[in-house]
Design a protein around this motif. Sequence first.
Motif, PDB file in Angstrom:
ATOM      1  N   GLU A   1      37.889  47.177 -13.184  1.00 32.61           N
ATOM      2  CA  GLU A   1      36.438  47.086 -13.347  1.00 32.61           C
ATOM      3  C   GLU A   1      35.762  48.453 -13.253  1.00 32.61           C
ATOM      4  O   GLU A   1      35.977  49.220 -12.337  1.00 32.61           O
TER       5      GLU A   1
ATOM      6  N   LYS B   1      24.915  49.516 -19.002  1.00 29.94           N
ATOM      7  CA  LYS B   1      26.221  48.947 -19.365  1.00 29.94           C
ATOM      8  C   LYS B   1      26.052  47.640 -20.151  1.00 29.94           C
ATOM      9  O   LYS B   1      26.618  47.467 -21.220  1.00 29.94           O
ATOM     10  N   GLN B   2      25.254  46.730 -19.622  1.00 29.98           N
ATOM     11  CA  GLN B   2      25.092  45.437 -20.293  1.00 29.98           C
ATOM     12  C   GLN B   2      24.394  45.629 -21.646  1.00 29.98           C
ATOM     13  O   GLN B   2      24.780  45.044 -22.656  1.00 29.98           O
TER      14      GLN B   2
ATOM     15  N   LEU C   1      30.501  38.862 -20.334  1.00 30.52           N
ATOM     16  CA  LEU C   1      31.784  38.191 -20.091  1.00 30.52           C
ATOM     17  C   LEU C   1      31.785  36.777 -20.657  1.00 30.52           C
ATOM     18  O   LEU C   1      32.811  36.299 -21.153  1.00 30.52           O
TER      19      LEU C   1
ATOM     20  N   GLN D   1      35.596  39.395 -11.332  1.00 32.55           N
ATOM     21  CA  GLN D   1      34.578  38.620 -12.045  1.00 32.55           C
ATOM     22  C   GLN D   1      35.207  37.603 -12.989  1.00 32.55           C
ATOM     23  O   GLN D   1      36.354  37.744 -13.388  1.00 32.55           O
TER      24      GLN D   1
ATOM     25  N   CYS E   1      32.332  41.647 -10.104  1.00 36.18           N
ATOM     26  CA  CYS E   1      32.623  43.043 -10.421  1.00 36.18           C
ATOM     27  C   CYS E   1      32.314  43.942  -9.236  1.00 36.18           C
ATOM     28  O   CYS E   1      32.842  45.041  -9.120  1.00 36.18           O
TER      29      CYS E   1
ATOM     30  N   CYS F   1      28.539  37.330 -16.307  1.00 39.47           N
ATOM     31  CA  CYS F   1      27.379  37.942 -16.974  1.00 39.47           C
ATOM     32  C   CYS F   1      27.424  37.524 -18.443  1.00 39.47           C
ATOM     33  O   CYS F   1      28.459  37.029 -18.914  1.00 39.47           O
TER      34      CYS F   1
ATOM     35  N   GLY G   1      21.248  42.331 -13.261  1.00 38.39           N
ATOM     36  CA  GLY G   1      22.435  42.066 -12.424  1.00 38.39           C
ATOM     37  C   GLY G   1      23.730  42.524 -13.033  1.00 38.39           C
ATOM     38  O   GLY G   1      24.769  41.872 -12.896  1.00 38.39           O
ATOM     39  N   CYS G   2      23.701  43.675 -13.706  1.00 38.32           N
ATOM     40  CA  CYS G   2      24.937  44.301 -14.179  1.00 38.32           C
ATOM     41  C   CYS G   2      24.936  45.726 -13.661  1.00 38.32           C
ATOM     42  O   CYS G   2      24.068  46.496 -14.084  1.00 38.32           O
ATOM     43  N   PRO G   3      25.863  46.090 -12.778  1.00 32.13           N
ATOM     44  CA  PRO G   3      26.758  45.232 -12.003  1.00 32.13           C
ATOM     45  C   PRO G   3      25.967  44.238 -11.119  1.00 32.13           C
ATOM     46  O   PRO G   3      24.782  44.404 -10.907  1.00 32.13           O
ATOM     47  N   HIS G   4      26.718  43.258 -10.603  1.00 36.31           N
ATOM     48  CA  HIS G   4      26.095  42.159  -9.862  1.00 36.31           C
ATOM     49  C   HIS G   4      25.175  42.660  -8.745  1.00 36.31           C
ATOM     50  O   HIS G   4      25.538  43.580  -7.992  1.00 36.31           O
TER      51      HIS G   4
HETATM   52 FE1  F3S Z   1      29.687  43.034 -13.904  1.00 36.06          FE
HETATM   53 FE2  F3S Z   1      29.432  41.930 -16.272  1.00 36.06          FE
HETATM   54 FE3  F3S Z   1      28.337  44.230 -15.790  1.00 36.06          FE
HETATM   55  S1  F3S Z   1      31.134  41.706 -14.940  1.00 36.06           S
HETATM   56  S2  F3S Z   1      29.631  45.259 -14.337  1.00 36.06           S
HETATM   57  S3  F3S Z   1      27.845  42.288 -14.776  1.00 36.06           S
HETATM   58  S4  F3S Z   1      29.456  43.717 -17.636  1.00 36.06           S
END
Ligand code: F3S
Length: 415
Positions: free
Chosen positions: A139, A374-375, A357, A76, A119, A354, A296-299
């Motif tokens: 990651e 996570k985000q 980042l 990423q 990611c 994201c 979209g976290c992870p994408h």
């Molecule tokens: Fe990916 Fe950003 Fe989440 S790189 S895992 S979208 S923190």
Amino acid sequence: MYLTKDEERMLRGEDDYVAMKCMEYLVKYGEAAGAQRLIDIDGTVNARPASGIAGVDLAGPEMRGKKVRVFTHMGQTQTPVDGWEDVGFAPWNDPAHHQEFVEALKPGLRCGVHPTLSCTYYLVSTVPPTVGRHCAWTESSAMPWCNAILGARTNLDGCFAAAYVGKIPEYGMHLDENRVGTHLVKVDAKLRSPMDYDLVGFHVGDLVGMDVPVFTGLPTPSVNELIKLNSALNTTGAVWMYHIPGVTPEGPTVEAAFNGEPPTETLHVGWEELKSAYDTLNQTGSTETVDFVFIGCPHCTLDQLREVAAMLEGRRCRSTLWIMTNPWTFRLAEFMGYRATIKQAGGILLSGTCPGLMGCLPPNTEVMATNSAKQGYYIHGLVYPRKLGVWYGTTKDCIQAALTGQWRGTWQEGA
Ligand code: F3S
């Protein structure tokens, strides 16, 4: 650390200056990690786009004509790869800034590193490593994907040095004894959605830290659910390996996952624990008005984009909506018309990065909503000292918030 004759020769720089610098780095790293030796990478490497090594400039003359030895991804980025022109604020929507980013990728591309730029590179790779292969990945959601889901082996150490000489220190997840279960996690709640898995990961990661949980009571998880479980386990904890007997390859039974030994601890996870994780993730949700929604976290996978596009079809957003995917899925989403649907609704489809980042949010964001533990967890620190309210909920709750500008999500078992 024991080195073979070839490795010693590389370390003395007898045939290649770049290999010498890579070996210096890997030997220091291996000694610090307590490794006895280096092992050959017979799987893949993932490195962040700019991760070179001390003393070697990837764009410098010493790299001319040189290639990495093993299949390597670039992960990423800190800049949107696709959709950047829609972002609406600088520097991301500035063509000169984007061109700079593209130029910065070129030295890596010249030495054979593949621009997966996500990611979730493990979902778009055409060369997933098979069981037992040694890798060097990075990651959070990817670490258990490699170790637990694929049964390949990696520590969190993907870098150019490993890719260039095709070697990595042997310790941690490369060794059988560190892959054995430690905690038995009995999931009593009947999980039904990616959010449920996200919450299990968030709760269990906090309890097991770097240990190896063995889950029972999970229904057969989907890819989208496993991605959530993995990323959340590595948000509150640092879980690189786990077992789901009957699903993951290395522990076909509970007994095999523990190598015949008793667990050090048994944990029970029911709705009460998951509700508590949900409440923690919503503790800064302040006003009902939502300025920004991030999905979209992870994408996102193509399946998730399909789901989101269907929710947005024929409607119009009141809040800023970003939906993040990887560049390859972005292209398929364009092809399938999902991007056009998202755009018609006023949403923005992006790839490669994201808010966390990028270290920024759309201007004037005071309250955001996300479907990612996570985000939602990291974004506070990443935009610090700015104060931010964060709502967490299902994808449907988040899309509703984008459409109405209001947070209406509530806790529901098996949402
Ligand atoms: Fe990916 Fe950003 Fe989440 S790189 S895992 S979208 S923190």
